[in-house]
Structures are given as C-alpha cells and as structure tokens.
Design a protein around this motif. Structure first.
Motif, PDB file in Angstrom:
ATOM      1  N   ALA A 149       0.833  -1.210   0.000  1.00  0.00           N
ATOM      2  CA  ALA A 149       0.000   0.000   0.000  1.00  0.00           C
ATOM      3  C   ALA A 149       0.863   1.254   0.000  1.00  0.00           C
ATOM      4  O   ALA A 149       0.516   2.253  -0.642  1.00  0.00           O
ATOM      5  CB  ALA A 149      -0.933   0.007   1.220  1.00  0.00           C
ATOM      6  N   LEU A 150       1.986   1.210   0.696  1.00  0.00           N
ATOM      7  CA  LEU A 150       2.874   2.372   0.695  1.00  0.00           C
ATOM      8  C   LEU A 150       3.490   2.563  -0.699  1.00  0.00           C
ATOM      9  O   LEU A 150       3.642   3.696  -1.166  1.00  0.00           O
ATOM     10  CB  LEU A 150       3.962   2.200   1.762  1.00  0.00           C
ATOM     11  CG  LEU A 150       4.848   3.406   2.023  1.00  0.00           C
ATOM     12  CD1 LEU A 150       4.031   4.601   2.526  1.00  0.00           C
ATOM     13  CD2 LEU A 150       5.942   3.058   3.048  1.00  0.00           C
ATOM     14  N   MET A 162       1.982   1.739  -3.477  1.00  0.00           N
ATOM     15  CA  MET A 162       0.870   2.326  -4.237  1.00  0.00           C
ATOM     16  C   MET A 162       0.791   3.827  -4.000  1.00  0.00           C
ATOM     17  O   MET A 162       0.634   4.621  -4.922  1.00  0.00           O
ATOM     18  CB  MET A 162      -0.418   1.623  -3.847  1.00  0.00           C
ATOM     19  CG  MET A 162      -1.698   2.210  -4.391  1.00  0.00           C
ATOM     20  SD  MET A 162      -2.377   3.558  -3.370  1.00  0.00           S
ATOM     21  CE  MET A 162      -2.918   2.634  -1.913  1.00  0.00           C
ATOM     22  N   ALA A 163       0.927   4.238  -2.727  1.00  0.00           N
ATOM     23  CA  ALA A 163       0.831   5.665  -2.390  1.00  0.00           C
ATOM     24  C   ALA A 163       1.904   6.461  -3.134  1.00  0.00           C
ATOM     25  O   ALA A 163       1.641   7.529  -3.683  1.00  0.00           O
ATOM     26  CB  ALA A 163       0.968   5.859  -0.879  1.00  0.00           C
ATOM     27  N   ARG A 164       3.107   5.915  -3.165  1.00  0.00           N
ATOM     28  CA  ARG A 164       4.205   6.637  -3.829  1.00  0.00           C
ATOM     29  C   ARG A 164       3.977   6.708  -5.339  1.00  0.00           C
ATOM     30  O   ARG A 164       4.325   7.699  -5.991  1.00  0.00           O
ATOM     31  CB  ARG A 164       5.539   5.970  -3.487  1.00  0.00           C
ATOM     32  CG  ARG A 164       5.894   6.225  -2.028  1.00  0.00           C
ATOM     33  CD  ARG A 164       7.140   5.531  -1.516  1.00  0.00           C
ATOM     34  NE  ARG A 164       7.309   5.912  -0.106  1.00  0.00           N
ATOM     35  CZ  ARG A 164       8.118   5.320   0.756  1.00  0.00           C
ATOM     36  NH1 ARG A 164       8.876   4.300   0.372  1.00  0.00           N
ATOM     37  NH2 ARG A 164       8.190   5.738   2.005  1.00  0.00           N
ATOM     38  N   MET A 220      -5.280  10.463   0.268  1.00  0.00           N
ATOM     39  CA  MET A 220      -4.963   9.235   1.009  1.00  0.00           C
ATOM     40  C   MET A 220      -3.495   8.865   0.809  1.00  0.00           C
ATOM     41  O   MET A 220      -2.788   8.508   1.761  1.00  0.00           O
ATOM     42  CB  MET A 220      -5.894   8.115   0.525  1.00  0.00           C
ATOM     43  CG  MET A 220      -5.601   6.729   1.028  1.00  0.00           C
ATOM     44  SD  MET A 220      -4.369   5.841   0.033  1.00  0.00           S
ATOM     45  CE  MET A 220      -5.289   5.552  -1.497  1.00  0.00           C
ATOM     46  N   ALA A 221      -3.009   8.954  -0.428  1.00  0.00           N
ATOM     47  CA  ALA A 221      -1.615   8.585  -0.723  1.00  0.00           C
ATOM     48  C   ALA A 221      -0.662   9.449   0.106  1.00  0.00           C
ATOM     49  O   ALA A 221       0.315   8.948   0.681  1.00  0.00           O
ATOM     50  CB  ALA A 221      -1.331   8.735  -2.213  1.00  0.00           C
ATOM     51  N   ARG A 222      -0.951  10.738   0.185  1.00  0.00           N
ATOM     52  CA  ARG A 222      -0.052  11.634   0.933  1.00  0.00           C
ATOM     53  C   ARG A 222      -0.102  11.345   2.422  1.00  0.00           C
ATOM     54  O   ARG A 222       0.909  11.464   3.129  1.00  0.00           O
ATOM     55  CB  ARG A 222      -0.424  13.091   0.622  1.00  0.00           C
ATOM     56  CG  ARG A 222      -0.030  13.437  -0.799  1.00  0.00           C
ATOM     57  CD  ARG A 222      -0.438  14.821  -1.269  1.00  0.00           C
ATOM     58  NE  ARG A 222       0.030  14.962  -2.658  1.00  0.00           N
ATOM     59  CZ  ARG A 222      -0.358  15.907  -3.496  1.00  0.00           C
ATOM     60  NH1 ARG A 222      -1.216  16.835  -3.116  1.00  0.00           N
ATOM     61  NH2 ARG A 222       0.131  15.943  -4.732  1.00  0.00           N
ATOM     62  N   LEU A 274      -0.710   8.343   3.723  1.00  0.00           N
ATOM     63  CA  LEU A 274       0.048   7.101   3.931  1.00  0.00           C
ATOM     64  C   LEU A 274       1.542   7.392   4.064  1.00  0.00           C
ATOM     65  O   LEU A 274       2.233   6.788   4.908  1.00  0.00           O
ATOM     66  CB  LEU A 274      -0.188   6.123   2.767  1.00  0.00           C
ATOM     67  CG  LEU A 274      -1.185   5.002   3.041  1.00  0.00           C
ATOM     68  CD1 LEU A 274      -2.565   5.544   3.354  1.00  0.00           C
ATOM     69  CD2 LEU A 274      -1.245   4.017   1.892  1.00  0.00           C
ATOM     70  N   GLU A 275       2.033   8.301   3.252  1.00  0.00           N
ATOM     71  CA  GLU A 275       3.449   8.683   3.348  1.00  0.00           C
ATOM     72  C   GLU A 275       3.731   9.332   4.706  1.00  0.00           C
ATOM     73  O   GLU A 275       4.754   9.058   5.350  1.00  0.00           O
ATOM     74  CB  GLU A 275       3.780   9.638   2.202  1.00  0.00           C
ATOM     75  CG  GLU A 275       5.242   9.938   1.999  1.00  0.00           C
ATOM     76  CD  GLU A 275       6.034   8.740   1.500  1.00  0.00           C
ATOM     77  OE1 GLU A 275       6.840   8.220   2.289  1.00  0.00           O
ATOM     78  OE2 GLU A 275       5.857   8.307   0.334  1.00  0.00           O
ATOM     79  N   VAL A 319      -1.113   1.468   7.132  1.00  0.00           N
ATOM     80  CA  VAL A 319      -2.533   1.477   6.771  1.00  0.00           C
ATOM     81  C   VAL A 319      -2.810   0.167   6.034  1.00  0.00           C
ATOM     82  O   VAL A 319      -2.251  -0.069   4.966  1.00  0.00           O
ATOM     83  CB  VAL A 319      -2.880   2.685   5.880  1.00  0.00           C
ATOM     84  CG1 VAL A 319      -4.300   2.578   5.355  1.00  0.00           C
ATOM     85  CG2 VAL A 319      -2.687   3.980   6.658  1.00  0.00           C
ATOM     86  N   ILE A 376      -8.159   0.090   3.205  1.00  0.00           N
ATOM     87  CA  ILE A 376      -8.439   1.250   2.351  1.00  0.00           C
ATOM     88  C   ILE A 376      -9.655   0.921   1.487  1.00  0.00           C
ATOM     89  O   ILE A 376      -9.637  -0.056   0.737  1.00  0.00           O
ATOM     90  CB  ILE A 376      -7.250   1.579   1.417  1.00  0.00           C
ATOM     91  CG1 ILE A 376      -5.961   1.796   2.208  1.00  0.00           C
ATOM     92  CG2 ILE A 376      -7.565   2.806   0.548  1.00  0.00           C
ATOM     93  CD1 ILE A 376      -4.708   1.911   1.327  1.00  0.00           C
TER      94      ILE A 376
END
Lengths: 416, 416
Positions: A243-244, A246-248, B246-248, B250-251, B268, B271
């Motif tokens: 998931a991390l 994916m976020a990046r 959400m992506a930001r 998670l970072e 996380v 989701i």
C-alpha cells in the motif's frame, strides 16, 4: 446580406419536453435514469424515439448492432447524408442528458426543418448508437466501434454482462437487431452534440465548446506484490508494504500529469487492497492508472515515465511490480471543416464559445476514423455526469442544439 | 548444586502430537485451520482438550463466557493458582499454532508433572480463553477482556457475527456456556506461551523471546471527502482527488512511525475507495491508520502529528477530513517478577534469548491488568501468522514449552 438561414432556430421548449418525456423511461432512484443498453427500458426508449421519427416523416434503418438511423431525404440523390446523433442508453445511475441530448437535438433539427418547409441538398440522418456507455457490456462506444471497424461484430456479440447474458442474445431478445450490415454507410459528415461532463465551460462562462480534439487514453493496471504481515509485530525495516508503494506511485502519477499541463491529466480511480484488513500490512495492491492527452507522444512519455519511476520505487521497497495495459485509444483530431462549421455557427448565433478538448470518449471519436466529424459541447452544472444529479439548463440545451442545427445546415446545404 | 528441577523437561514429541491431533479439528483448505470461535469445530476442539485434561486428572471450571479452566491441585490449600494458557480458536484462514501452542503447552506441563510425580505448592490451571481472534465476533481478546473487567458480559453477549447471530446465543448453542461468574478468580500469576507472529526472533537467531512489554495500539479511521468526477474531463487544477490525499497521508504515517524508531510502527492496512471505478476520480476514501508503540506518550504524539499533518494536506487539496478512533489499547508493561522468571528459565536451560515487545494483542495483555503476568515467545517461520501456512519447528515448540514449564515451576514452587 445575412447568411442563408441566419435567423433560423430550433424549438428549445419542444426539445426540452422530449428530453423530459424520454427521461420517464427507465427512471433512476434519484431523479436521473437507469436505461442501460439492451434492457427492456432501452427497448422502450428506442420505440419512443422511433415513434417520434416516424411522426417526423423519417424512414428507419436498423443495422445488426442495433444502431438506428432516421433519415430525412435530401434533394440530391447523389449527395451523401449528413449524420447527427449520439446515444439513448444511460449509466446505471445516469443522468437525463448524457447522450440523449445529442439524439433528440438531431430529431429537433428534423422537426424544425419540417415546420419551416426547408429542404436540404444532402439527406440528414439522426443516429442512436447502441451501447455507448459500456457499463453493462464493456467496452464503451461498442457499436460505433464496430461501425468504424475497431471491433468485429462477432466479438461484440460475445461480450457478456454480469449475469452471463451475451450482447448478441440480448439484442435479439429486445427486438432491435436489424438486418443491415454494420459500417457500410458512407457519410458526408457526422456531428454530435454532447454535454461536457466536465467543469470547464461553466467555469469559463461559455455557452459552447467547439471540440477540436478527443483525448487519447491509456489505462495501465499495476499489480504490486509485497508481503502480507502483522501491522504490530513486523518491524519497520522488515516490511514490504504494497500500500505504501501504491501511495508513492499515485504521487508519481500526479507529478507526471502536471508536468504536461494544461492538457494532460492523470489519476488512479480504481484501487484494490489485499487482504484489506486493519491489522495486516497489505501484501498486494492492484490499481489502474488513467493517463489522457490529446497528444500521442505525451501519452507514450507518461507511460514510459510511469514504468521507470514505479520500478525504481518498487526496487527501493522490495516490492514486485507488474504492468498490464488494460485499455486505451489514440488521441482524436476532429475534421477541420466540420470543426470550422461548428465554430462559425456559434459565432453566427452570437454564443460565447471556446475551443475544448473532449476528456471523455464519445461515439464521434470512432466515427471520426471513417467520416469527417466534429462535436459541439454545452456546459453541465458543476461538471457532474454519470450521476443521477446531472443537470443542464434549458438555455444551454437551446444554445447547443442551435449550434448543432447551423453546423448541420451549412454542411447539408439549404435549397433556396 | 543445580537449582531444583534443573534437569526437568517436557515431552516435546507428545506436545507436537497433540498439536497435530487438535489441528485435525476444523481443518483449513491449505494446511492450516478454520476453527473460529463458537462454531461446531470450536466445540469439538474444546471437547478434545477437555478429554485430555480429564485424562490428566484435572477438574474443570467453565465460566459464563465459555472460558475453560483445567486445574491440577497444589499442596497448599491457601496458595493462589498459577495460571497458564492461551486460546484454541483460530482465524478463518489461520495456522495450527497461534494460541493452540500456549494451551497445549500448559497441558503438557501437567502431563509431565504427572509422569514425574511432582507436586507443587500452588495449583496450576490451564486456561482456554474464548474468542481471542475476534474475527467472527469483534473485538479480539473478548473473553479475557470481560474477565479483566474491560467489557461487560452483556455487551459481549450482544456482539453479532456477519449472519446476525449473537455471541451469547452461539455460546449457548455449542454447549460451552458455564455457570461460573466471570472474573472472580484470583491468580498468583499468569503465563502465556505464544508464537511471535513476527520475524524478529528468527532473524536474530534466538530460541526464546522474553516479552517485557505489549505495544499499545491506536486505530484511527480517516474519511476523506473530495469530489467524484470524470478522470478525462476534469482539468488537473479543478480536481478534489480523495485518493491522492490518502496517498499523501500514507506517506505521512510512514514518516511518523520511522521518527519513533525502533519500537514504534505505523501502517494502513484497510483502504476503501469510492466509487472505485477506473474513470472516476475518487470522491471518498476511507482508511484506517494503525499506530503502535510500547510508550503511551509516543502513541499520543503519533496521533497528534497525524491529525495536524493530515489536516494540512487536506487543506491544501480542498478535501474534507474526519477522524474516528475505532480501536485501541494502552501499552502493557508485564510484571517484573514474572518476566524475570521467564528470562531465568531461558538462561537455566541454555536457550538463546532476547527481550522482545509484543506487537500483537494477546489475552495476557488484558490479564496483566488483574494478575502478575508474563509471556514467552518462540519464533515462527518467516514471521508468518494469521495464515494457513503458519509454521514452527518442533525444536522451537520444545524450547518455548520448556521455558514456560520452568517459569511456571519456579512460580508454583516444587515440593521436594
């Protein structure tokens, strides 16, 4: 000396009444419509449209994909017809205007010409393309795609809905499979009026969008594989958190799209996280990147930068990555002459207008491959579409239909 | 002069055979187990355990939460019992050792003492806590939580599974609801052996984890609301993309966790993206942040930084944000005397060992609130747990059970 027909106008109230009448068929649950392709509601909608076309003196053509063609004759037996249309099918939670406006504005043109006793050199044919939405039977723009030779008819017939019913069987069942071979018609031109489905025209305060291009699209499905493990008992340095990753990559997609401002766009709308449990670090995430641009080279650049950048992110994180191109079409440049006819019509009628790029796919994008094509867009409230709350004003419908009318008149040539 | 009982050992092969026999009840589909709480399989597993306990001469206690207590008498009628145990229920796709090892190692201690004719001053009671996993009836560690006064029994009885069946009704149905009032038992000490469910011991090459703390947990559910719109026709500057927000975040979660290295963790795992369609910019994303630390002030700091940082991200993006704390428990510091008994046992037996913090919740975390408590951990292959492929070696089981044995012996006091 005014141009021929400068003072001609469609009857906007009649057009609006027809839109509201059609919206009674396949009503939604929140003010919009659920008239998905090849349902009983679709069949009823087609029958109503056809009743109106017959009343307007048209002859019916129906091809083997269920595409409907309502013809008003021209004076020159050699002249190719000017086509105008869009689609009557809707999303499962769709609005009253997406597609429908373009078909019924075409009908309104014929009604107006009848009222005024105007003859045209070229025949005018109003078209309802089957299954533009593609939600029940993917892909979208299916029957115009078969017409333009993008898909084979056999392949289209074999597409199945979620219940396993095939497109071919359902077309037969609702009684709208014709005998006419698909795609043999030659067109002098094709025009399509459609709501914008975006916020630009309303934000810019313009009545009319003169559509010069259709964005190309690339859908890339990305699968990240890490290692599912306990969120509590796995130390930070030992994680492989999909998931991390994916976020990046979402951040990367955003950066790539902005780097090609203003016309390119990029986003991720679909994300599936596995096992999607609060106390498990995701071991797998599948998501789809949507890149669009009117420029083919920009799409290729975005794809390449995504692949390189995402691989680098995954290498650093110990994740595996796979890419699969699950959809796409090339950018569309509409016909200069047809686009010019739309722009001239807007100017002649005194409507504010701007050139615009279609971000969504439309039947016109496929028909442009086999005939000179252009599109007219009108604003929609708050850019909202594919939503039962989709709304336009009667004035916007009037402006869009009048511009369509004049572009068609110029192309079909009034006999004076 | 060796310490009393220095050469005493449990029978690791008998323990292993019992583990494999129990694993035949509620088999999974991939070599593990599906013996969820209050199912027929759970009932069968309890019956097998109880048959073994009776054969070992134990008397049965059964409380109103279905917690089972198998008692071997001590020599001193005034001495409080030493409790040892864990849970026999499993995840729906669980392993053969998570929980089960701790219960059957307790039974093996009693079998060994019987074989050797050893008496202890304090009684020894092997416990099977009901519904530790909490997957069928959330929350996890439910019945030990009621025992420790964390939840009321009425509340626990009213919890429902996905089919709407209540915990109370299902406990009655499987026949394992006792009459004993929950939580009235006084304990001299409580010991729990459990597989690590993480990768540290294996990576460090240690036989034994001496568990000094249990991590505290905070689950914060975050709801981001943007605006669902078309991925093609919405210009980049006009987007309110909840998935990008959400992506930001998670970072940010990752950064916050690393800033409290090495003991804090954050991730996380859950989701949900709406509407989760490839061509719609997500208008809403709901996800849950999992923060853990053995230090209460660190958990508070992580929560505060998440809230401030995420609000800032959302302000910049035009997103709305809501936070809801959907779960959590305070960090646990196990009893010095009990922890020392575990560490001493490992040293006496010559096993390599290290202090470790439990990242997962365990029944021992609740029992620690009402009795002196400690835990023993043994490695598991690749840190894998909550997975049918969960595996340990017989040697790891032997080491863990022998350390548990000696910690219990030291606390229960051998009568020589």
């Amino acid at each position: 000396m005014p141009a021929p027909g400068e003072n001609l106008r469609i009857d906007a109230v009649r057009l609006w009444d027809s839109l509201m009448e059609m919206a009674k068929i396949g009503p939604g649950i929140a003010g919009g419509n659920n008239r998905q392709t090849l349902t009983d509601a679709d069949s009823d909608g087609r029958a109503l449209f056809w009743k109106w076309c017959e009343a307007a003196g048209c002859s019916l053509g129906l091809d083997q994909m269920g595409n409907m063609f309502a013809r008003r004759e021209g004076t020159d037996p050699e002249a190719l017809p000017v086509y105008v249309g869009s689609h009557l099918d809707t999303q499962p939670t769709g609005g009253k205007y997406d597609g429908v406006l373009g078909v019924l504005a075409g009908l309104e043109i014929i009604r107006t010409l009848n009222d005024l006793g105007i003859k045209t050199k070229h025949p005018i044919i109003v078209t309802n393309w089957t299954n533009e939405e593609g939600t029940r039977f993917p892909p979208a723009m299916m029957a115009s795609g078969v017409f333009a030779g993008m898909h084979s008819q056999d392949w289209a017939y074999a597409r199945k809905d979620a219940d396993g019913k095939s497109f071919g069987d359902e077309l037969q069942r609702i009684g709208w499979r014709g005998d006419e071979v698909v795609g043999n018609r030659k067109m002098h031109a094709y025009f399509e009026l459609h709501i914008e489905q975006g916020p630009i025209l309303e934000a810019e305060g313009k009545d009319i969008g003169v559509v010069t291009h259709g964005q190309g699209l690339s859908w890339i499905q990305v699968t990240l594989t890490g290692k599912a493990s306990h969120t509590g008992s796995t130390p930070m340095p030992m994680r492989k958190n999909a998931a991390l990753g994916m976020a990046r990559i979402l951040e990367l997609v955003d950066e790539i799209a902005w780097s090609h401002a203003p016309h390119a766009v990029g986003a991720v709308g679909h994300i599936d996280v596995h096992p999607n449990s609060r106390n498990v670090i995701p071991g797998k995430v599948v998501f789809t990147v949507d890149f669009r641009s009117p420029d083919f080279s920009v799409i290729k650049d975005m794809e390449n930068r995504l692949e390189a950048g995402a691989r680098s992110i995954c290498n650093d994180m110990g994740l595996e990555i796979e890419f699969e191109r699950v959809g796409g079409f090339d950018p569309v440049q509409f016909d200069d002459g047809c686009v010019s006819a739309v722009r001239t019509a807007a100017e002649r009628l005194g409507y504010s207008h701007m050139d615009i790029i279609s971000g969504a796919g439309h039947d016109a994008c496929w028909i442009n491959r086999v005939a000179p094509t252009a599109m007219v867009m009108c604003p929609c409230v708050d850019g909202l579409s594919h939503n039962e709350a989709e709304e336009i004003s009667l004035d916007w419908a009037r402006a869009g239909a009048n511009v369509l009318f004049h572009a068609v008149l110029e192309t079909a040539q009034i006999i004076t």
